[in-house]
Design a protein around this motif. Sequence first.
Motif, PDB file in Angstrom:
ATOM      1  N   ARG A  36       0.827  -1.205   0.000  1.00  0.00           N
ATOM      2  CA  ARG A  36       0.000   0.000   0.000  1.00  0.00           C
ATOM      3  C   ARG A  36       0.866   1.262   0.000  1.00  0.00           C
ATOM      4  O   ARG A  36       0.554   2.237  -0.679  1.00  0.00           O
ATOM      5  CB  ARG A  36      -0.952  -0.024   1.200  1.00  0.00           C
ATOM      6  N   ARG A  38       3.746   1.811  -1.295  1.00  0.00           N
ATOM      7  CA  ARG A  38       4.305   2.087  -2.622  1.00  0.00           C
ATOM      8  C   ARG A  38       3.241   2.739  -3.523  1.00  0.00           C
ATOM      9  O   ARG A  38       3.500   3.736  -4.195  1.00  0.00           O
ATOM     10  CB  ARG A  38       4.805   0.780  -3.258  1.00  0.00           C
ATOM     11  N   PHE A  40       0.364   4.246  -2.596  1.00  0.00           N
ATOM     12  CA  PHE A  40      -0.044   5.556  -2.065  1.00  0.00           C
ATOM     13  C   PHE A  40       0.998   6.619  -2.407  1.00  0.00           C
ATOM     14  O   PHE A  40       0.663   7.745  -2.777  1.00  0.00           O
ATOM     15  CB  PHE A  40      -0.226   5.494  -0.541  1.00  0.00           C
ATOM     16  N   PRO A  71      -8.881  -3.564  -7.277  1.00  0.00           N
ATOM     17  CA  PRO A  71      -7.482  -3.934  -7.026  1.00  0.00           C
ATOM     18  C   PRO A  71      -6.682  -3.862  -8.335  1.00  0.00           C
ATOM     19  O   PRO A  71      -7.258  -4.082  -9.410  1.00  0.00           O
ATOM     20  CB  PRO A  71      -7.572  -5.370  -6.516  1.00  0.00           C
ATOM     21  N   PRO A  72      -5.400  -3.538  -8.271  1.00  0.00           N
ATOM     22  CA  PRO A  72      -4.612  -3.280  -9.488  1.00  0.00           C
ATOM     23  C   PRO A  72      -4.712  -4.398 -10.528  1.00  0.00           C
ATOM     24  O   PRO A  72      -4.450  -5.553 -10.227  1.00  0.00           O
ATOM     25  CB  PRO A  72      -3.181  -3.174  -8.959  1.00  0.00           C
ATOM     26  N   ARG A  73      -5.088  -4.018 -11.730  1.00  0.00           N
ATOM     27  CA  ARG A  73      -5.235  -4.994 -12.822  1.00  0.00           C
ATOM     28  C   ARG A  73      -4.135  -4.846 -13.848  1.00  0.00           C
ATOM     29  O   ARG A  73      -4.183  -5.492 -14.894  1.00  0.00           O
ATOM     30  CB  ARG A  73      -6.598  -4.811 -13.503  1.00  0.00           C
ATOM     31  N   SER A  74      -3.205  -3.951 -13.620  1.00  0.00           N
ATOM     32  CA  SER A  74      -2.108  -3.776 -14.573  1.00  0.00           C
ATOM     33  C   SER A  74      -0.788  -4.089 -13.883  1.00  0.00           C
ATOM     34  O   SER A  74      -0.592  -3.767 -12.719  1.00  0.00           O
ATOM     35  CB  SER A  74      -2.078  -2.338 -15.096  1.00  0.00           C
ATOM     36  N   ALA A  75       0.108  -4.703 -14.665  1.00  0.00           N
ATOM     37  CA  ALA A  75       1.456  -4.960 -14.146  1.00  0.00           C
ATOM     38  C   ALA A  75       2.284  -3.683 -14.141  1.00  0.00           C
ATOM     39  O   ALA A  75       3.359  -3.652 -13.566  1.00  0.00           O
ATOM     40  CB  ALA A  75       2.149  -6.007 -15.005  1.00  0.00           C
ATOM     41  N   LEU A  76       1.770  -2.651 -14.798  1.00  0.00           N
ATOM     42  CA  LEU A  76       2.487  -1.372 -14.836  1.00  0.00           C
ATOM     43  C   LEU A  76       1.892  -0.472 -13.759  1.00  0.00           C
ATOM     44  O   LEU A  76       0.740  -0.046 -13.865  1.00  0.00           O
ATOM     45  CB  LEU A  76       2.367  -0.719 -16.213  1.00  0.00           C
ATOM     46  N   ILE A  77       2.677  -0.147 -12.779  1.00  0.00           N
ATOM     47  CA  ILE A  77       2.163   0.574 -11.615  1.00  0.00           C
ATOM     48  C   ILE A  77       1.631   1.948 -12.026  1.00  0.00           C
ATOM     49  O   ILE A  77       0.677   2.462 -11.456  1.00  0.00           O
ATOM     50  CB  ILE A  77       3.255   0.648 -10.522  1.00  0.00           C
ATOM     51  N   ARG A  78       2.232   2.556 -13.049  1.00  0.00           N
ATOM     52  CA  ARG A  78       1.770   3.888 -13.455  1.00  0.00           C
ATOM     53  C   ARG A  78       0.350   3.847 -14.000  1.00  0.00           C
ATOM     54  O   ARG A  78      -0.388   4.821 -13.923  1.00  0.00           O
ATOM     55  CB  ARG A  78       2.734   4.499 -14.480  1.00  0.00           C
ATOM     56  N   GLU A  79      -0.049   2.686 -14.568  1.00  0.00           N
ATOM     57  CA  GLU A  79      -1.420   2.569 -15.075  1.00  0.00           C
ATOM     58  C   GLU A  79      -2.420   2.413 -13.935  1.00  0.00           C
ATOM     59  O   GLU A  79      -3.573   2.831 -14.050  1.00  0.00           O
ATOM     60  CB  GLU A  79      -1.518   1.387 -16.047  1.00  0.00           C
ATOM     61  N   VAL A  80      -1.969   1.813 -12.839  1.00  0.00           N
ATOM     62  CA  VAL A  80      -2.831   1.697 -11.657  1.00  0.00           C
ATOM     63  C   VAL A  80      -3.145   3.102 -11.135  1.00  0.00           C
ATOM     64  O   VAL A  80      -4.268   3.407 -10.731  1.00  0.00           O
ATOM     65  CB  VAL A  80      -2.127   0.861 -10.565  1.00  0.00           C
TER      66      VAL A  80
ATOM     67  N   HIS B  39       0.639  -3.347 -21.826  1.00  0.00           N
ATOM     68  CA  HIS B  39       0.854  -4.707 -22.318  1.00  0.00           C
ATOM     69  C   HIS B  39      -0.101  -5.056 -23.454  1.00  0.00           C
ATOM     70  O   HIS B  39       0.233  -5.790 -24.361  1.00  0.00           O
ATOM     71  CB  HIS B  39       0.660  -5.707 -21.184  1.00  0.00           C
ATOM     72  N   SER B  68       7.676  -7.963 -12.560  1.00  0.00           N
ATOM     73  CA  SER B  68       6.256  -8.334 -12.535  1.00  0.00           C
ATOM     74  C   SER B  68       5.949  -9.786 -12.902  1.00  0.00           C
ATOM     75  O   SER B  68       4.803 -10.201 -12.820  1.00  0.00           O
ATOM     76  CB  SER B  68       5.473  -7.414 -13.482  1.00  0.00           C
ATOM     77  N   GLY B 108      -5.264 -12.126 -12.041  1.00  0.00           N
ATOM     78  CA  GLY B 108      -5.182 -10.855 -12.770  1.00  0.00           C
ATOM     79  C   GLY B 108      -5.003  -9.640 -11.883  1.00  0.00           C
ATOM     80  O   GLY B 108      -4.998  -8.513 -12.367  1.00  0.00           O
ATOM     81  N   VAL B 109      -4.853  -9.829 -10.580  1.00  0.00           N
ATOM     82  CA  VAL B 109      -4.619  -8.705  -9.662  1.00  0.00           C
ATOM     83  C   VAL B 109      -3.130  -8.671  -9.317  1.00  0.00           C
ATOM     84  O   VAL B 109      -2.556  -9.694  -8.934  1.00  0.00           O
ATOM     85  CB  VAL B 109      -5.451  -8.851  -8.373  1.00  0.00           C
ATOM     86  N   TYR B 110      -2.534  -7.497  -9.474  1.00  0.00           N
ATOM     87  CA  TYR B 110      -1.096  -7.346  -9.238  1.00  0.00           C
ATOM     88  C   TYR B 110      -0.852  -6.669  -7.895  1.00  0.00           C
ATOM     89  O   TYR B 110      -1.475  -5.650  -7.581  1.00  0.00           O
ATOM     90  CB  TYR B 110      -0.457  -6.505 -10.351  1.00  0.00           C
ATOM     91  N   HIS B 112       2.215  -5.575  -6.938  1.00  0.00           N
ATOM     92  CA  HIS B 112       3.326  -4.623  -7.090  1.00  0.00           C
ATOM     93  C   HIS B 112       4.332  -4.744  -5.956  1.00  0.00           C
ATOM     94  O   HIS B 112       4.852  -3.751  -5.440  1.00  0.00           O
ATOM     95  CB  HIS B 112       2.801  -3.195  -7.271  1.00  0.00           C
ATOM     96  N   ARG B 322      -2.612   2.230   6.761  1.00  0.00           N
ATOM     97  CA  ARG B 322      -3.506   2.388   5.617  1.00  0.00           C
ATOM     98  C   ARG B 322      -3.966   1.050   5.110  1.00  0.00           C
ATOM     99  O   ARG B 322      -3.253   0.094   5.159  1.00  0.00           O
ATOM    100  CB  ARG B 322      -2.758   3.133   4.498  1.00  0.00           C
TER     101      ARG B 322
END
Lengths: 243, 322
Positions: A36, A38, A40, A71-80, B39, B68, B108-110, B112, B322
């Motif tokens: 979280r 990272r 935030f 919840p994040p669906r992209s492996a690219l954090i910037r897209e989240v 991707h 990843s 499908g949930v990452y 990070h 948080r």
Amino acid sequence: MKLSEYQRAMVELSFAEREVMPEELAAFGLYRHMIRARLFAMAQVAFRRTWALLGDEACSASFSRYLALYPPRSALIREVISSFGAFAEVDVLLLGAGAAHAGDLLRFEGAKWRVGSAPFDSALMGAKLREVDFDGVLVVNPTLEWLSLSFAVTEESAAASSHTLFVYRRRDSDDVRWYRGSSSFAALLSLHSSRSGASLGSLVQELFSSGVFSGSDVGASLSDLAAELAVAVERDVLWGVLS
Amino acid sequence: MLEGIGLGLRQPIATELFAAAPAALRWLELHPENYLSSHTHGTRRGGRYASLLTQARDRFPLLTHGLSMGFGSLSRFDAAYLRSLRSLVAELGCPWHSDHLCFSSVDGVYLHDLLPLPRTEESIAVATQRIVEAQDALGVPIAIEHISYYATPPGSELEETGHLREILERADCKLLLDVNNVFVNSMNQGFDARAFIDRLPLERVVQLHVAGHHVRADGLRVDTHAEPICEEVFALFAYTMGKLGRPVPVLLERDESFPPFAELAMEAERLDPIYRAALATGEAGSERAVFERGSEEGARADELTVAGGLSAAGELGSRVGR
């Protein structure tokens, strides 16, 4: 415990909006915290001014709701982080009690974040372009995003002012720029995006027919638009026309 | 041949890195996620990172190190990501691609982050399958990095080295040995770091990572890459190099809380004689190189460790709950 059960439990622990049990914190609480923290931290960088305007508590609560619901669906954090912008724009709990221009500021910061990473179209980069003329087909900077705003959020005062803002990156710089366009320029670009391959002349003609220039000196309007097209090319909002 | 000391290509240090690289610097490592675009579209990211990649490629050999893939993930890898990655790895001429032996996504949930796998037969089978798939898709060998971890997942039956060896053998892949991870885990989990390294199949090692870590007030060591390398990790690096006795690329990992570039350069320059000594004389020589340099610089390094630790603690503490 199966591998799948363990992995799903970690996702739930990391993103769910609920009280975390002491035994969970003891074993895996550090992971919830790190995951979280990272996300935030990156959201605060992307939406720095929004965070300052609405406060850490409100923004963090919104981001927490976002992670729980999406919840994040992209492996690219910037897209989240980009997706959080779209969520926050309609998060009434965040914007309801905030300043009137908060929604516009969110959209502006979201666009800046996306444009900063947007790729240039390699085919367009190699295309032969010439200066703008009415026979040619406009080539718009492929990183361009346009925002219809009610407040001048590029300035600290953020005064009320309805306008269209174009956010983009120049070809010769990695910095994100923005350009405040006239209503006729915005209408032209909007029309261009829906009329694939249409010449600039035909687009302008359609604008006349649709009444965009009605009630004013048409000659002056056309002259203003031509001048604005030249400025837009100079600023790299437009790249020219296709040969 | 790609060998010697390398640094991570990071935006905050890039200008100085390109202008005045340390003499010891031989190569750079990059995270593909920073350079690939969505991707789904399989394109390259634009902007600052695209410029960085161009400049880096013109100056240094590059290695890719992903964040990843998480070889313990249950789902198959995204095909578009693999295609983009294959193209990047081929374009850069990387002899292998590395990523982590962990899980970082499910359904499908990452997450990070890099989460530990239960050390079970099931996770060995999953990781083996994923690594083989990745090797086939990328067309280069995969090097797996064992992670630092702060909790042991439920159901773990095997010792860490046994679990790792089994996966390396079954997948027939390479090992990225992270010296700092071994040290952090040895302190947190209470095992002998050198004995751990002795039990690894060192013939599979193609690359080393060395980094700093944060020591919390309760003694837990957290692998932050935000502090200078501590003396014990320098010593363990020397020991590892002595055991390896052959040239490999060695990355000085620094991802946050960047010091003035000259300090980072000095840290890289300090790794180099240890590395060279191990190649020239073996274990004893490389360990002697640590202590000779360490006696000159130890006091300064200790101060930096404390400063970095306090800073990291402040950042972490502000987000607790948080």
